[in-house]
Scaffold this motif. Structure first.
Motif, PDB file in Angstrom:
ATOM      1  N   GLY A   1      -6.904   8.353  -2.201  1.00  0.00           N
ATOM      2  CA  GLY A   1      -6.101   7.474  -3.057  1.00  0.00           C
ATOM      3  C   GLY A   1      -6.288   6.038  -2.606  1.00  0.00           C
TER       4      GLY A   1
ATOM      5  N   TYR B   1      -5.456   6.591   1.072  1.00  0.00           N
ATOM      6  CA  TYR B   1      -4.690   7.783   1.403  1.00  0.00           C
ATOM      7  C   TYR B   1      -5.667   8.946   1.402  1.00  0.00           C
ATOM      8  CZ  TYR B   1      -0.402   5.151   1.233  1.00  0.00           C
ATOM      9  OH  TYR B   1       0.596   4.244   1.525  1.00  0.00           O
TER      10      TYR B   1
ATOM     11  N   CYS C   1      -5.877  12.310  -5.737  1.00  0.00           N
ATOM     12  CA  CYS C   1      -4.752  11.560  -5.160  1.00  0.00           C
ATOM     13  C   CYS C   1      -4.571  10.271  -5.947  1.00  0.00           C
ATOM     14  CB  CYS C   1      -5.057  11.245  -3.692  1.00  0.00           C
ATOM     15  SG  CYS C   1      -3.738  10.330  -2.857  1.00  0.00           S
ATOM     16  N   SER C   2      -3.320   9.881  -6.179  1.00  0.00           N
ATOM     17  CA  SER C   2      -3.043   8.587  -6.814  1.00  0.00           C
ATOM     18  C   SER C   2      -1.844   7.994  -6.095  1.00  0.00           C
ATOM     19  CB  SER C   2      -2.745   8.773  -8.307  1.00  0.00           C
ATOM     20  OG  SER C   2      -2.609   7.519  -8.944  1.00  0.00           O
TER      21      SER C   2
ATOM     22  N   CYS D   1      -2.071  14.403   4.296  1.00  0.00           N
ATOM     23  CA  CYS D   1      -2.531  13.142   3.703  1.00  0.00           C
ATOM     24  C   CYS D   1      -2.319  12.054   4.754  1.00  0.00           C
ATOM     25  CB  CYS D   1      -1.719  12.852   2.450  1.00  0.00           C
ATOM     26  SG  CYS D   1      -2.027  11.211   1.766  1.00  0.00           S
TER      27      CYS D   1
ATOM     28  N   VAL E   1       3.229   8.472  -3.533  1.00  0.00           N
ATOM     29  CA  VAL E   1       1.876   9.009  -3.378  1.00  0.00           C
ATOM     30  C   VAL E   1       1.884  10.394  -4.026  1.00  0.00           C
ATOM     31  CG1 VAL E   1       2.417   9.825  -1.018  1.00  0.00           C
ATOM     32  CG2 VAL E   1       0.040   9.673  -1.774  1.00  0.00           C
TER      33      VAL E   1
ATOM     34  N   MET F   1      -0.421  13.959  -4.943  1.00  0.00           N
ATOM     35  CA  MET F   1      -1.586  14.733  -4.503  1.00  0.00           C
ATOM     36  C   MET F   1      -1.647  16.046  -5.265  1.00  0.00           C
ATOM     37  SD  MET F   1      -0.580  14.182  -0.568  1.00  0.00           S
ATOM     38  CE  MET F   1       1.109  13.929  -1.056  1.00  0.00           C
TER      39      MET F   1
ATOM     40  N   LEU G   1      -7.073  12.618   1.960  1.00  0.00           N
ATOM     41  CA  LEU G   1      -6.592  13.995   1.915  1.00  0.00           C
ATOM     42  C   LEU G   1      -7.431  14.889   2.830  1.00  0.00           C
ATOM     43  CD1 LEU G   1      -5.977  14.501  -1.917  1.00  0.00           C
ATOM     44  CD2 LEU G   1      -4.443  13.524  -0.199  1.00  0.00           C
TER      45      LEU G   1
ATOM     46  N   ILE H   1      -3.519  21.015   0.087  1.00  0.00           N
ATOM     47  CA  ILE H   1      -4.322  20.267  -0.884  1.00  0.00           C
ATOM     48  C   ILE H   1      -5.177  21.249  -1.700  1.00  0.00           C
ATOM     49  CG2 ILE H   1      -6.083  18.464  -1.153  1.00  0.00           C
ATOM     50  CD1 ILE H   1      -3.323  17.469  -0.122  1.00  0.00           C
TER      51      ILE H   1
END
Length: 455
Positions: free
Chosen positions: A319, A337, A40-41, A344, A47, A49, A339, A30
């Motif tokens: 996320g 989600y 994060c989305s 994740c 997903v 990152m 990180l 990350i």
């Protein structure tokens, strides 16, 4: 003897639970960037990152079911020349994601069905208009192809992504760094928080400030704010003594908060995630190891603490899954989600109920993926109320995902030389095709003549 009355709420017993280890995404580096975005989305398919990358910026996009250890050589999206600071999936097409970077550009990417099989270096569209790094991105919730970006140049730009153009440029409203910029539920207003210690509600299409609140929090650390579904505003910030606070405001009377609560003395910025369907707001501190959640109601003290999910590892980003990606048959009302340094970890928020039947009170109709206006119409003044869907049988994409079409002829994003090169390549390929077609026609004509002569 007086008895303490406990406020009744169906969300009083909501509990958070991390998934099993084999359902996490492991061995991901990350990003180490010190930037206060989510990093994060997530949507019902993928997903994404932001990850560490040498010689530029990159982010990883994984299909949701690709859990376990991720190979070091797994392909990334790596077209930026500087670190990526923010990413956000398009709400109307699960394969489209936007990224903002330190290289001052915004790029729009199309992720292939099933995920990446090779590194993705060429965006569908490149949006250039900021003079400093771009740290905030937010898609319009209901209008197709409208994207908001905010940079360290204190400028907000509203883009029509389909033709790669900056339609509105709001460059005189903020005198300092913009900390956050979010839409309300139908995208008719934008709420910004700024280093100049002001919250502003903007009318995006004419660029005016509808109302402004100076010093919603006394401290000098960053403020974050989101719209509630009834138009109120929830903000997080710091007191003069650096204590973290959460406050609720009524923009019709900005003088005093409806409530202001001190939480703790943590140092991380509190990122608010709001669910308009349940009126529950989740506060995730960058660098914290907990998620606090509150229910926002119409009666004092308005923001009611529900509970807190804690774990031993701190979060580098977070996320938040759209409602249509949740498992309604398990009474899941939110999924994060989280990180870590190298992984994740999905965290599921559940209302404990025994029945397997669909719980209508937990899942009112929610915003679906269908937009209610095209970019040109919205910029032209068309209102775009959300189009709601039922989650009764879980979300099934009944309509084809809104296709992402780019008007190539209107794109002014590539440099003239690059455009010239691609144009000349196009001309060459057309010429080649014409030549082979001409040869085929000549051969057929000869064959016909031969047959006629034989007769």
């Amino acid at each position: 003897m007086s008895r303490k009355v406990v406020r009744s709420s169906k969300f009083r017993h909501v509990f958070g639970q991390a998934v099993k280890t084999d359902q996490c995404y492991d061995d991901i580096r990350i990003s180490q960037m010190t930037w206060d975005s989510n990093f994060c989305s997530v949507n019902p398919k993928f997903v994404a990152m932001i990850v560490d990358a040498s010689g530029g910026g990159a982010f990883m996009v994984l299909p949701l079911n690709k859990t376990g250890r991720i190979d070091m050589s797994y392909p990334t999206v790596c077209g930026h020349t500087g670190p990526v600071l923010d990413i956000e999936f398009c709400p109307h097409n699960d394969n489209i994601i936007a990224s903002g970077s330190e290289d001052c550009s915004v790029m729009i990417w199309e992720i292939p069905e099933g995920g990446l099989t090779a590194p993705l270096t060429e965006p569908v569209v490149k949006l250039e208009g900021h003079s400093k790094r771009v740290g905030i991105l937010s898609w319009h919730p209901t209008a197709h192809n409208v994207l908001l970006s905010a940079g360290c140049d204190n400028v907000l730009i509203l883009w029509n992504v389909a033709c790669g153009q900056a339609v509105l440029r709001l460059d005189s409203l903020h005198s300092d760094l913009i900390y956050s910029a979010v839409w309300n539920r139908d995208g008719s207003r934008i709420l910004t928080s700024c280093k100049d210690k002001s919250l502003r509600i903007l009318e995006p299409r004419d660029g005016s400030v509808i109302s402004e609140k100076e010093k919603p929090h006394e401290g000098s650390r960053p403020v974050r704010a989101v719209f509630m579904s009834d138009g109120k505003i929830l903000s997080t910030g710091f007191s003069r003594m650096s204590e973290r606070q959460v406050a609720l405001w009524d923009p019709k009377n900005f003088s005093e908060p409806l409530t202001l609560q001190e939480l703790d003395t943590g140092s991380g910025v509190l990122l608010p995630f709001y669910d308009p369907d349940t009126n529950v707001v989740y506060l995730c501190g960058k660098g914290d190891s907990s998620i606090r959640y509150f229910e926002v109601t119409d009666e004092a003290p308005f923001v009611h603490f529900l509970s807190m999910y804690s774990s031993k590892d701190s979060q580098k980003g977070m996320g938040f899954m759209p409602k249509r990606g949740l498992e309604v048959n398990k009474c899941e009302i939110a999924r994060f989600y989280k990180l870590h340094e190298r992984k994740c970890e999905p965290i599921i928020m559940t209302v404990p109920r025994k029945s397997d039947l669909f719980q209508e009170d937990l899942y009112p109709d929610t915003i679906g993926p269908e937009p209610s206006a095209e970019a040109d119409d919205w910029f032209g003044g068309k209102e775009a109320p959300p189009i709601f869907i039922s989650l009764k049988d879980g979300f099934v994409a009944t309509t084809k995902t809104k296709e992402f079409k780019v008007h190539k002829s209107l794109l002014k994003t590539t440099s003239a030389s690059a455009a010239g090169t691609s144009d000349s390549e196009d001309v060459q390929s057309v010429k080649k095709e014409l030549k082979s077609l001409r040869a085929e026609v000549e051969a057929l004509t000869r064959r016909v003549n031969e047959l006629e002569n034989k007769q």
